[in-house]
Scaffold this active site. Structure first.
Site, short mmCIF file in Angstrom:
data_model
loop_
_atom_site.label_atom_id
_atom_site.label_comp_id
_atom_site.label_asym_id
_atom_site.label_seq_id
_atom_site.Cartn_x
_atom_site.Cartn_y
_atom_site.Cartn_z
N GLU A 1 41.15 31.05 69.87
CA GLU A 1 41.74 29.72 69.79
C GLU A 1 41.75 29.26 68.33
O GLU A 1 40.78 29.47 67.60
CB GLU A 1 40.92 28.75 70.65
N LYS B 1 47.46 24.74 77.03
CA LYS B 1 46.12 24.42 77.54
C LYS B 1 46.15 23.19 78.45
O LYS B 1 46.64 22.12 78.05
CB LYS B 1 45.18 24.19 76.36
N CYS C 1 39.76 28.32 76.31
CA CYS C 1 38.50 27.63 76.02
C CYS C 1 37.99 26.78 77.18
O CYS C 1 37.47 27.30 78.15
CB CYS C 1 38.67 26.82 74.73
#
Length: 266
Positions: free
Chosen positions: A41, A114, A155
């Site tokens: 990321e 995301k 993440c």
């Protein structure tokens, strides 16, 4: 069988330097025989402030970060899971934290934005991605190296197991991350192994790992986990990569001896 590589970086506020380091490690992954490599990321930028990503956000399909990924994929003949980069997709002030996947011919095979945005405050550390990021809404999978179906996530998504069962079962789950040192130490490996075990899938988890120029410390521990929850490789801190083999026979064995995916009722 397909060799895969997870790359760890300690990215800086200097985009050109970060892109050069990413390109170096992609080349090293290919030199070690990898057919698919994954970046962490924000491999392209760990700014001094959250708002720094707004200034470098790219339009979908255009910009130096996406060009580097596309050119590297084509030149190396490599599937690349391009960590994340800021994408401005609309007229609003906020941007998406997007994971772009590139095929060996340099074409973009998928893009995932995301969905879950991180917020944390323990009195000493404060993070709120929602100040500059707009959440995505759509789970994405892509058929990549060796025909493996790859489920994309980023993440903080790792804490939401329902995301990984939103579509058909995947052979590989991708989790590029920049976990904080505090939360990573407590939960990173535990969550990665849980996602691998419950989905009976390989997990590739490239991470930011070290002390960054902006003062932030990330947990690192880039790793690849097999469908039984075994850690096949781990890099605790600093730049580098780990490799492993995505073994379809091993995957089939795990799913046959314990057919948990067939036993699902909800």
């Amino acid at each position: 069988m397909t060799k895969i590589a997870a790359i760890q970086m300690v990215s800086s506020p200097d985009i050109e330097r970060n892109l050069a380091r990413a390109r170096h490690w992609l080349g090293e992954a290919r030199a070690q025989g990898a057919e698919l490599a994954a970046l962490p990321e924000y491999f392209c930028l760990m700014g001094r402030a959250d708002t720094d990503k707004l200034a470098v956000a790219e339009a979908p399909g255009d910009g130096p970060i996406q060009r580097m990924l596309a050119e590297s994929a084509r030149e190396l003949g490599l599937w690349i899971i391009g960590g994340t980069l800021p994408i401005r997709d609309g007229a609003g002030e906020k941007v998406r934290n997007s994971c772009c996947v590139f095929a060996p011919d340099g074409s973009q095979a998928a893009r995932y934005d995301k969905i879950h945005l991180f917020r944390y405050d323990n009195g000493r550390e404060h993070y709120d991605e929602g100040r500059v990021l707009e959440a995505g809404s759509t789970p994405v999978t892509v058929q990549a190296a060796g025909g493996a179906r790859v489920g994309l996530s980023v993440c903080y998504d790792l804490r939401f197991p329902e995301l990984y069962r939103a579509g058909p079962p995947c052979e590989l789950l991708s989790v590029p991350a920049a976990f904080t040192y505090t939360t990573g130490k407590a939960h990173w490996e535990l969550l990665l192994r849980a996602r691998a075990i419950e989905n009976q899938a390989y997990v590739i988890a490239p991470a930011q790992g070290g002390q960054h120029e902006n003062g932030r410390r990330t947990w690192g521990h880039t790793m690849i986990v097999d469908p039984w929850g075994e850690v096949l490789g781990c890099l605790p801190e600093g730049e580098g990569l780990v490799t492993a083999t995505l073994d379809t026979a091993r995957l089939a064995q795990v799913r046959e001896q314990l057919p948990a995916l067939q036993h699902r009722r909800l």
